[in-house]
Write a protein that holds these residues in place. Structure first.
Motif, mmCIF file in Angstrom:
data_model
loop_
_atom_site.group_PDB
_atom_site.id
_atom_site.type_symbol
_atom_site.label_atom_id
_atom_site.label_comp_id
_atom_site.label_asym_id
_atom_site.label_seq_id
_atom_site.Cartn_x
_atom_site.Cartn_y
_atom_site.Cartn_z
ATOM 1 N N ASN A 24 138.116 -8.455 15.173
ATOM 2 C CA ASN A 24 139.395 -8.506 14.462
ATOM 3 C C ASN A 24 139.562 -7.457 13.368
ATOM 4 O O ASN A 24 140.691 -7.172 12.980
ATOM 5 C CB ASN A 24 139.582 -9.894 13.838
ATOM 6 C CG ASN A 24 139.703 -10.992 14.867
ATOM 7 O OD1 ASN A 24 140.744 -11.182 15.484
ATOM 8 N ND2 ASN A 24 138.615 -11.728 15.084
ATOM 9 N N ASN A 25 138.473 -6.895 12.863
ATOM 10 C CA ASN A 25 138.580 -5.908 11.793
ATOM 11 C C ASN A 25 137.500 -4.846 11.967
ATOM 12 O O ASN A 25 136.579 -4.735 11.160
ATOM 13 C CB ASN A 25 138.450 -6.591 10.431
ATOM 14 C CG ASN A 25 138.816 -5.672 9.285
ATOM 15 O OD1 ASN A 25 139.444 -4.630 9.486
ATOM 16 N ND2 ASN A 25 138.409 -6.030 8.085
ATOM 17 N N ARG A 59 149.937 -11.132 9.259
ATOM 18 C CA ARG A 59 149.623 -10.152 8.214
ATOM 19 C C ARG A 59 148.500 -9.216 8.615
ATOM 20 O O ARG A 59 148.468 -8.064 8.196
ATOM 21 C CB ARG A 59 149.268 -10.878 6.915
ATOM 22 C CG ARG A 59 150.457 -11.563 6.255
ATOM 23 C CD ARG A 59 150.074 -12.188 4.935
ATOM 24 N NE ARG A 59 149.078 -13.254 5.098
ATOM 25 C CZ ARG A 59 148.553 -13.932 4.093
ATOM 26 N NH1 ARG A 59 148.935 -13.645 2.843
ATOM 27 N NH2 ARG A 59 147.668 -14.888 4.320
ATOM 28 N N GLY A 60 147.571 -9.727 9.439
ATOM 29 C CA GLY A 60 146.458 -8.876 9.853
ATOM 30 C C GLY A 60 146.918 -7.692 10.681
ATOM 31 O O GLY A 60 146.504 -6.550 10.431
ATOM 32 N N GLU A 61 147.780 -7.923 11.678
ATOM 33 C CA GLU A 61 148.288 -6.831 12.504
ATOM 34 C C GLU A 61 149.132 -5.859 11.685
ATOM 35 O O GLU A 61 149.033 -4.640 11.853
ATOM 36 C CB GLU A 61 149.110 -7.399 13.662
ATOM 37 C CG GLU A 61 148.285 -8.177 14.679
ATOM 38 C CD GLU A 61 149.124 -8.635 15.851
ATOM 39 O OE1 GLU A 61 150.356 -8.396 15.824
ATOM 40 O OE2 GLU A 61 148.568 -9.237 16.784
ATOM 41 N N ALA A 81 148.823 -5.227 8.533
ATOM 42 C CA ALA A 81 147.940 -4.456 7.653
ATOM 43 C C ALA A 81 147.280 -3.315 8.418
ATOM 44 O O ALA A 81 147.138 -2.201 7.888
ATOM 45 C CB ALA A 81 146.879 -5.374 7.041
ATOM 46 N N ILE A 82 146.882 -3.572 9.665
ATOM 47 C CA ILE A 82 146.261 -2.528 10.480
ATOM 48 C C ILE A 82 147.252 -1.403 10.766
ATOM 49 O O ILE A 82 146.947 -0.211 10.600
ATOM 50 C CB ILE A 82 145.723 -3.119 11.794
ATOM 51 C CG1 ILE A 82 144.573 -4.096 11.520
ATOM 52 C CG2 ILE A 82 145.264 -2.011 12.733
ATOM 53 C CD1 ILE A 82 143.321 -3.458 10.973
#
Length: 422
Positions: free
Chosen positions: A257-258, A286-288, A290-291
């Protein structure tokens, strides 16, 4: 080892108290004297400790990536001041201060976990020696000595003699088989965790001594666990095997994931993200965002996988925005080009003028944007002939013959005739 365990005796009472609390719960389910009650108490202790260490683990990931990024700069400093160790150290500290990195941050989870590990070793060693420790009284001591995990006593070790094992009501062969299997699993899980870090989550475009050190540790740590594991009680092996499995799962989650920029894991992640975004037409979570936001902000500094991701979105009619969202190119006011510079999304492409066909050139048809000229009887156009026949001052007559200059002689040096022409 006993000296080290005694040094961490200040935390023995809290560790023994936590184990007793979990034992109370599991004892009500499986029985007070069973290996399941005591074994699951140790596993629960590991899970509780690792949950508390998650913030340190996140800091470890950031520190490790920061150190990977700084390796080229560190190498330059080492080469520049290779004869001045003091100046080299000063420049290194200055680099750490400017970038806000700390080399010791990558070791924080291990350092924070060490007191609990040695405290547990001290508790189990006291149980083996029939000594009360912490909040474990005589009743709990007798219960722990009767507990067996797959036939091996909780406090038994691989190096114990047959008499020591017999005192714990067990077989030496069973103890050694169980401890050997646990040591192998412990070393294998450590090796796999380090290997997936090196093969999947390392920037392959940067070759630094840091990578060589990590590769060396990939083989050194499992060997160390195998050597020291024969002196660990079964309960400590349960603790260490559980924490290795937790670390392996935690590492797999982070890689999935990161991932580290420039690594194979990032290429796989961006490929999955591209399929997801093109299917839904937007980023979710938010994770996508942020990427995508971090990739857009890099501009020209994007790596190969990030450029491929942005180009894939553009081909699908999507445009990544600076806030991490993805919109359709037709509705976007400003889109991002490959190098990160803004450009109009609806800007039409400039059309090139069409080339005249041979029939139109011979018939003298006009082309928009070109002057009208008479064509010779020759099949090839005038602009395709050698430059010597197109010099200023020459003309073509209606019959296709060339007239002489008014002066009767061409100015400048005469070009020699080609041997092939007569």
């Amino acid at each position: 080892m006993d000296t080290i365990a005694s040094f961490f005796s200040f935390i023995t009472t809290p560790v023994s108290w936590v184990i007793v609390q979990f034992h109370t719960v599991y004892g009500a389910l499986f029985g007070d004297d069973t290996g399941w009650a005591w074994g699951l108490s140790i596993v629960s202790l590991v899970i509780l400790i690792r949950i508390c260490l998650i913030p340190l683990f996140v800091k470890q990931i950031k520190a490790t990536r920061a150190m990977q990024t700084l390796q080229p700069e560190m190498k330059k400093i080492q080469e520049r001041y290779k004869n001045d160790k003091q100046r080299q150290s000063e420049e290194m500290m200055k680099l750490y201060k400017e970038t806000g990195t700390n080399p010791l941050s990558s070791c924080l989870p291990i350092l924070a976990q060490s007191p609990f590990f040695f405290a547990l070793y001290h508790v189990l060693n006291s149980i083996a020696n029939n000594d009360t420790v912490g909040v474990i009284n005589n009743r709990l001591l007798d219960s722990a000595q009767q507990a067996h995990i797959f036939g091996a006593p909780l406090a038994a070790k691989f190096t114990d003699s047959s008499s020591d094992v017999a005192a714990l009501d067990a077989s030496l062969t069973t103890v050694r088989i169980v401890t050997a299997v646990m040591i192998i699993l412990m070393s294998a899980s450590q090796f796999y965790t380090q290997r997936q870090l090196m093969t999947k989550n390392v920037d392959t475009t940067v070759k630094t001594p840091f990578m060589q050190q990590q590769k060396m540790l990939m083989y050194v740590f499992p060997i160390m666990f195998a050597v020291f594991g024969i002196n660990f009680p079964v309960g400590v092996l349960v603790y260490w095997l559980t924490t290795n499995v937790w670390t392996m799962g935690q590492q797999m989650y982070v890689i999935h994931n990161n991932p580290t920029p420039g690594s194979k894991a990032q290429a796989a992640y961006l490929e999955r993200l591209h399929k997801h975004v093109t299917h839904h037409g937007k980023t979710r979570g938010r994770g996508e965002k942020a990427i995508v936001k971090a990739i857009v902000a890099k501009g020209r500094d994007r790596n190969e996988f990030e450029r491929k991701f942005i180009n894939g979105l553009n081909k699908a009619g999507l445009a990544a925005q600076a806030d991490g969202t993805v919109v359709k190119s037709e509705t976007a006011v400003v889109a991002q080009t490959e190098d990160g510079t803004p450009t109009s999304a609806a800007a039409p492409k400039r059309q090139q003028p069409k080339r005249q066909t041979k029939a139109k050139r011979q018939s003298g048809a006009k082309v928009v944007g070109e002057p009208t000229t008479s064509l010779s009887k020759s099949d090839e156009p005038e602009d395709a002939k050698p430059a010597a026949f197109a010099k200023k001052g020459t003309q073509k007559s209606a019959g296709g013959t060339r007239s002489k200059a008014q002066s009767g002689q061409r100015k400048g040096p005469q070009r020699p005739k080609s041997p092939s022409k007569k």
